[in-house]
Design an enzyme around this catalytic site. Sequence first.
Site, mmCIF file in Angstrom:
data_model
loop_
_atom_site.group_PDB
_atom_site.id
_atom_site.type_symbol
_atom_site.label_atom_id
_atom_site.label_comp_id
_atom_site.label_asym_id
_atom_site.label_seq_id
_atom_site.Cartn_x
_atom_site.Cartn_y
_atom_site.Cartn_z
ATOM 1 N N TYR A 233 50.604 34.979 33.408
ATOM 2 C CA TYR A 233 50.233 36.355 33.100
ATOM 3 C C TYR A 233 50.872 37.345 34.077
ATOM 4 C CZ TYR A 233 46.610 34.869 29.797
ATOM 5 O OH TYR A 233 45.933 34.345 28.726
ATOM 6 N N LYS B 110 20.903 24.923 50.251
ATOM 7 C CA LYS B 110 20.765 26.066 49.350
ATOM 8 C C LYS B 110 22.008 26.180 48.468
ATOM 9 C CE LYS B 110 22.572 29.386 52.717
ATOM 10 N NZ LYS B 110 22.370 30.681 53.383
#
Length: 372
Positions: A254, A34
Amino acid sequence: MRPLIAHIDLDALRQNYRLACDCAPQSRSVAVVKADGYGHGALACARALEVHAPAFAVASLEEALVLRHGGIEAPIVLLEGIFSADELAAVDAYRLWMAVHSRWQLDALLAFTPDAPIPVWLKVDSGMHRLGFTPDEADRTWAMLREAPQAGELHLMSHLATADARHSEHYARQLACVHDLARRLGAPLSLANSPATLAHPDAHAAFNRPGVMLYGSDPLEKGNAVSASLAPVMTLCSAVIALRDIDPDEVVGYGGRFRTDRPTRIAVVAAGYGDGYDRHAADGTPVLVNGQRAPLAGKVSMDMLTVDVTDLDGVDIGSEVVLWGRATNGAVLSVDEVARHCDTISYTLLTGVLPRVPRRYHDSLRQPAPAP
């Protein structure tokens, strides 16, 4: 071409599948593919395992059809069953097996006329409290299915909530509940997920459902000798694209989260959260640069991340950077270790690798390896 590539080792996938089978020689191991094979490519993985696995398992009809349209003929189990009654026509046409976990699914099946009886995996809620009938409801539902011409071969299934823990009273209660119900019904059982396959022989039954372990991730809270032998299937590999020499007391990235405390050499790597690498990775999260461990330095950007390579020799533009998996020199960085630094689990990292990252399949049994 941007150097970030997810290399998928299908030989390692087969090795891990064989390990799952060796853990439970009296069981049959359904290969769970899956979520696009946990990010590895469901079709390529199914093709690599199709001569070994008695069946595959997916979450939805759409996932099953990718396998059928790709030529996979083995049984495919829909672990969540159908999501609407009109899906039953495709379940019948494509010879799928389906879970039945709710009364509405049962009613839809009993109102449908298939060309051939549909194999059903009746799901019981033994304590996970997501999907499934209560044990009392399961008794009645099993009897109804056994008499229904729409239902083919029946199996009982349940899902374990705490099989990854070394000791769990909840696990013991779930196990006792399911075994008692299976004995009452005379039902073949599917119970063991990856952690139970690896560590709980008392959960092994007619069908086990190994998932993340097939892809080389250790799902146990504390690994054991068996899980330590799992081989990484995905190597997420990029390269150094820039080098910067920075003075002490300067910031990188950042927000200025990382501040240098010495003359520091920073390597910029082509990989970021736009590729699926987790933005929550903390400073110090390891990567392998030319097979040597080096720490992440600064916040992950969309397309780049920065690594402190001050203590490494031989780092240059184009040097190999392994974000998880196996380096060219054989060094291994497990996705489980990276996940811990991101305060998450390997499942989210593997399934989170985005489509813009090309997959390259390596298969000694088939050259070139099949693309999904």
